[in-house]
Design an enzyme around this catalytic site. Structure first.
Site, PDB file in Angstrom:
ATOM      1  N   LYS A  29      69.741  22.951 149.628  1.00 20.64           N
ATOM      2  CA  LYS A  29      68.610  23.240 148.748  1.00 20.64           C
ATOM      3  C   LYS A  29      68.257  24.725 148.743  1.00 20.64           C
ATOM      4  CE  LYS A  29      66.775  18.684 148.266  1.00 20.64           C
ATOM      5  NZ  LYS A  29      67.700  17.906 149.126  1.00 20.64           N
TER       6      LYS A  29
HETATM    7  C1  LIG Z   1      68.495  16.880 148.692  1.00 21.64           C
HETATM    8  C2  LIG Z   1      69.698  16.546 149.478  1.00 21.64           C
HETATM    9  C3  LIG Z   1      70.712  15.707 148.954  1.00 21.64           C
HETATM   10  C4  LIG Z   1      70.611  15.039 147.605  1.00 21.64           C
HETATM   11  O1  LIG Z   1      70.664  15.920 146.517  1.00 21.64           O
HETATM   12  P1  LIG Z   1      70.068  15.512 145.104  1.00 21.64           P
HETATM   13  O2  LIG Z   1      70.100  16.729 144.284  1.00 21.64           O
HETATM   14  O3  LIG Z   1      68.669  15.017 145.371  1.00 21.64           O
HETATM   15  O4  LIG Z   1      70.934  14.414 144.563  1.00 21.64           O
HETATM   16  C5  LIG Z   1      71.837  15.493 149.742  1.00 21.64           C
HETATM   17  N1  LIG Z   1      71.938  16.022 150.978  1.00 21.64           N
HETATM   18  C6  LIG Z   1      70.993  16.817 151.510  1.00 21.64           C
HETATM   19  C7  LIG Z   1      71.180  17.356 152.876  1.00 21.64           C
HETATM   20  C8  LIG Z   1      69.841  17.108 150.779  1.00 21.64           C
HETATM   21  O5  LIG Z   1      68.904  17.891 151.318  1.00 21.64           O
END
Ligand SMILES: *Cc1c(COP(=O)(O)O)cnc(C)c1O
Length: 455
Positions: A109
């Site tokens: 993120k």
């Molecule tokens: C947010 C997240 C996901 C999922 O991603 P999306 O964009 O919500 O589908 C997968 N793995 C981790 C570690 C995350 O923080």
């Protein structure tokens, strides 16, 4: 480039307005009016650094930011990453792992939120005003959001987490950020309570506008845009190594933000033969791509908590394309879904393959990759790898698995799988870091009073 709403009832707006708007006033999500076709530019872009590639792609979308400013924003956003490559691609066994966790909080993120934080600061500098970000987190997103805006001028961030219910490491990642503009709130309640508090406060439009409240949630267009870059970057790195004309991507999925970026990249000309959508037991999306039925279930806790989601906030954007950009039809579908909890779409999308990786499979993949290749997968990434292996073909098309977090963030799962804890110096250093956090009642008035007193 102008932006429209999936629901079709908004006058087109520019990029900067789209970033500040978040959700469209008609309840839809924002999308570019059209997607540029960049297939013919792939060859010229194939040797660019991550930052230069990001600039080329983003400048097609952020047409109201002068080129020099955009360059600076991108440089600044990725200078906080611990890998000079930003998102390195590592061959492991039969697969390629795209490591998206070299940012400040060790999760993917950061790729989007480092950029969004700088973008918010830039827009506020240009236009004046301030922004007070309010968010709720069960762990992962909160720290990435905090690191995105810590120390930034004219921005405050208030992140609520359920007191005592977030993993100690994730809690310390948030509460050890001591900048004056960062406020951690431990709410005496559950994650749902935190989300409910946030929704009710945002629903009060006067309060929201009066106090310049905003959010950094995953429907923000700038987040999706920032995530398209690494699909192209990974394709180029794998092509260099293998000469492949086409690759597949496996994406551990929760809110459908990450894989949506891949979908858009394909619409722009990325040569991806398949997008493999991997869920944990919270499988609303893998069920959808296999049956056409999108229907909510109950959220169950798993080893990959950032994917413990039932209603995927970015899915509407995909459905918009799937209906042939038919806003009316889409609005009907969304209203059917919100009334009945289910909606069915006819036909199949051959670009996607989808599957579920359950707890047992997650643990066994972590164990096997650790034993056979000496590579530790975090549990989210392991879900993607488990599902990707199922779809391996003999055609020799390379598969890139998106690694969304560093394993040390979820060391309990790693210990359960391998018997050994995973470490990262950044997380180890948190053990004796100074922290700051205010406990607050699960009460809307209390949260409002707190916000007003700090703003
Ligand atoms: C947010 C997240 C996901 C999922 O991603 P999306 O964009 O919500 O589908 C997968 N793995 C981790 C570690 C995350 O923080």
């Amino acid at each position: 480039m102008k932006y429209i709403s999936t629901r079709g009832k908004m006058e087109p707006i520019g990029f900067l307005d789209a970033v500040m708007t978040g959700l469209a006033p008609d309840g839809g999500l924002l999308l570019p009016e059209e997607l540029p076709d960049i297939a013919s530019r792939l060859e010229t872009w194939s040797k660019l650094s991550y930052q230069d590639l990001a600039f080329e792609i983003m400048s097609l979308f952020a047409t109201d930011i002068p080129a020099d400013d955009l360059k600076i924003l991108i440089e600044k956003s990725y200078s906080t990453f611990r890998s000079p490559e930003v998102a390195p691609v590592v061959p492991v066994g039969e697969l390629f792992i795209l490591e998206l966790w070299h940012g400040p909080t060790l999760a993917f993120k950061d790729v989007a939120l480092q950029f969004l934080g700088n973008l918010f600061e830039y827009i506020l500098q240009k236009r004046g005003g301030e922004l007070n970000i309010l968010g709720a987190t069960s762990g992962d997103t909160g720290s990435a959001a905090i690191y995105g805006v810590r120390g930034k001028e004219n921005i405050n961030i208030f992140i609520m987490h359920p007191k005592g219910r977030t993993s100690p490491v994730q809690e310390r990642q948030m509460t050890s950020v001591l900048d004056d503009n960062v406020f951690n709130l431990a709410v005496e309640g559950t994650f749902d309570d935190c989300q409910h508090l946030m929704k009710t406060i945002f629903a009060d439009v006067d309060f929201k506008t009066g106090h310049s409240l905003g959010s950094v949630n995953s429907v923000n267009w700038a987040r999706v845009l920032a995530q398209t870059v690494y699909y192209f970057y990974a394709f180029f790195r794998v092509q260099e190594r293998t000469g492949a004309a086409e690759v597949r991507f496996s994406v551990p999925t929760g809110n459908f933000g990450d894989i949506l970026a891949g979908y858009l990249a394909v619409q722009m000309g990325l040569p991806a033969g398949k997008l493999i959508l991997a869920t944990n037991e919270n499988n609303i999306l893998s069920r959808f791509f296999n049956t056409g039925e999108y229907s909510v279930g109950k959220v169950v806790p798993t080893l990959s908590p950032s994917m413990d989601i039932q209603v995927a906030s970015n899915f509407e954007r995909y459905l918009y394309y799937r209906t042939g950009k038919n806003s009316e039809k889409l609005a009907e579908m969304m209203s059917c879904f919100s009334q009945t909890g289910a909606v069915t779409v006819e036909g199949a999308d051959e670009l996607f393959a989808a599957g579920e990786g359950n707890t047992e499979q997650t643990l066994s993949v972590i164990r096997r990759y650790s034993e056979e290749y000496g590579y530790t997968l975090d549990p989210h990434t392991a879900v993607g790898v488990a599902v990707a292996e199922r779809f391996q073909t003999s055609e020799n098309i390379p598969t890139v698995c998106l690694a969304t977090a560093h394993p040390a963030k979820f060391t309990d799962a790693i210990e359960q799988a391998t018997g050994t804890a995973a470490h990262h110096p950044v997380l180890d250093a948190l053990a004796d870091a100074e922290t700051r956090c205010d406990t607050i009642a699960n009460d809307e008035a209390a949260v409002r009073d707190y916000l007003v007193s700090k703003i």
